[in-house]
Design an enzyme around this catalytic site. Sequence first.
Site, PDB file in Angstrom:
ATOM      1  N   VAL A 227       0.759   9.270   2.648  1.00 52.59           N
ATOM      2  CA  VAL A 227       0.078  10.042   1.614  1.00 52.59           C
ATOM      3  C   VAL A 227      -0.552   9.043   0.663  1.00 52.59           C
ATOM      4  CG1 VAL A 227       0.353  11.754  -0.229  1.00 52.59           C
ATOM      5  CG2 VAL A 227       1.820  11.871   1.797  1.00 52.59           C
ATOM      6  N   CYS A 228      -1.779   9.322   0.223  1.00 46.59           N
ATOM      7  CA  CYS A 228      -2.407   8.518  -0.827  1.00 46.59           C
ATOM      8  C   CYS A 228      -2.492   7.061  -0.359  1.00 46.59           C
ATOM      9  CB  CYS A 228      -1.599   8.707  -2.110  1.00 46.59           C
ATOM     10  SG  CYS A 228      -2.439   8.294  -3.648  1.00 46.59           S
ATOM     11  N   THR A 229      -2.223   6.113  -1.238  1.00 44.56           N
ATOM     12  CA  THR A 229      -2.369   4.695  -0.865  1.00 44.56           C
ATOM     13  C   THR A 229      -1.248   4.204   0.054  1.00 44.56           C
ATOM     14  OG1 THR A 229      -1.313   4.102  -2.964  1.00 44.56           O
ATOM     15  CG2 THR A 229      -3.708   4.043  -2.894  1.00 44.56           C
ATOM     16  N   GLY A 230      -0.365   5.091   0.472  1.00 44.02           N
ATOM     17  CA  GLY A 230       0.599   4.724   1.511  1.00 44.02           C
ATOM     18  C   GLY A 230      -0.087   4.261   2.789  1.00 44.02           C
TER      19      GLY A 230
ATOM     20  N   THR B 258      -7.150   7.894   2.475  1.00 48.02           N
ATOM     21  CA  THR B 258      -6.296   7.430   1.373  1.00 48.02           C
ATOM     22  C   THR B 258      -6.817   8.094   0.095  1.00 48.02           C
ATOM     23  OG1 THR B 258      -5.370   5.458   0.300  1.00 48.02           O
ATOM     24  CG2 THR B 258      -7.708   5.365   0.854  1.00 48.02           C
TER      25      THR B 258
END
Lengths: 212, 212
Positions: A99-102, A119
Amino acid sequence: MQIAILLFERFTALDAVGPYDVLSHLPGAEVVFVAEQPGPVVNEIGSLRLVAEAGLGDVLRPDLVVVPGGPGQNAHMDDGPVLEWLLAVDAHTTWTTSVCTGSLLLAAAGLLAGRRATTHWLAIEQLAPLGAHPVEDQRVVVDGKYVTAAGVSAGLDMALDLAGRIAGDPVAQAIQLGLEYDPRPPYQAGSPRTAPREIVDNLRSRRLTILT
Amino acid sequence: MQIAILLFERFTALDAVGPYDVLSHLPGAEVVFVAEQPGPVVNEIGSLRLVAEAGLGDVLRPDLVVVPGGPGQNAHMDDGPVLEWLLAVDAHTTWTTSVCTGSLLLAAAGLLAGRRATTHWLAIEQLAPLGAHPVEDQRVVVDGKYVTAAGVSAGLDMALDLAGRIAGDPVAQAIQLGLEYDPRPPYQAGSPRTAPREIVDNLRSRRLTILT
């Protein structure tokens, strides 16, 4: 089915808890929060601590991995225990997700090389240098077993998508109804394509502060 | 502005963390998780623990209170420290709010007498006996300083609505854009009005298991 959600200092809480509250309702799911060391892990803001029940060495064969984002991701982009763990567990997962910048961590581990991924919209330029093909207009990008979500709240949509793929549409729909996920945001400002221009420009100008 | 988010055993994590990740971005906001005793508080599923930094006696004058739901709410519906605390802090709050079955606690404390309110769709029949006027077709119900949200994920919509009222539309829009809250659920199953009939009936038949 073991689901491991990675935690690291300065993660974004909703990135982890959104997918958690969907995936933990899958039949037979056992969710474990995992971090370098077991114990409370503080979020990006500093006022929330979520407990990691396991250390990286305690979770060796999860079926599904969720990597949240948050500015703390930057501290793990070079070789180290987090990237090593991601590489090792990915060899056995059915799904490797973020999720997101993961997704930047997955990419830094080399797992998204040549794959389509997304991202947080403020970080989208960081995917290509890490070998992934950025996709800007989808909230959830599925490429083989790699599933990446856009910023923060997109983890809910990703987890429901995954729930359907894993357990079938009726199970995913029952989870959605249980969470009463019938979103009605009071503004049309959730994407750089719909938010007022000055709001987008302002966040872009504060990009480094937000992401690091 | 101090924002207190109540935790109790067997709360629903997203009820608390959704509003947290919106409201914690308000300028000048200081968020504190509060429970009967400080320390980790386990959620309804048993695999998530969020740390309460403060006990009830440590948070006496919050400006805004958020009460999440979850089956653990049932253990606090009779007179006791949680209802006493809600009554005491409500005397000073600017906003008293809830997500999901958290509104049942506000109602049990007598705070929603004669007021319009909502809760999780499976629990909506429980509001009237507690003196509130149930509203079934709104995700967020505002009656004076009392703001109640429908089930679980509705806390995100409620918190953005509150953010706008507290800090103005541009601040709320910037928070929404930061969270990339541009929801795209993969199914139309988030409400009993849109979900397939058999899914609604199935959850209704498991109502007591889900709510208690």
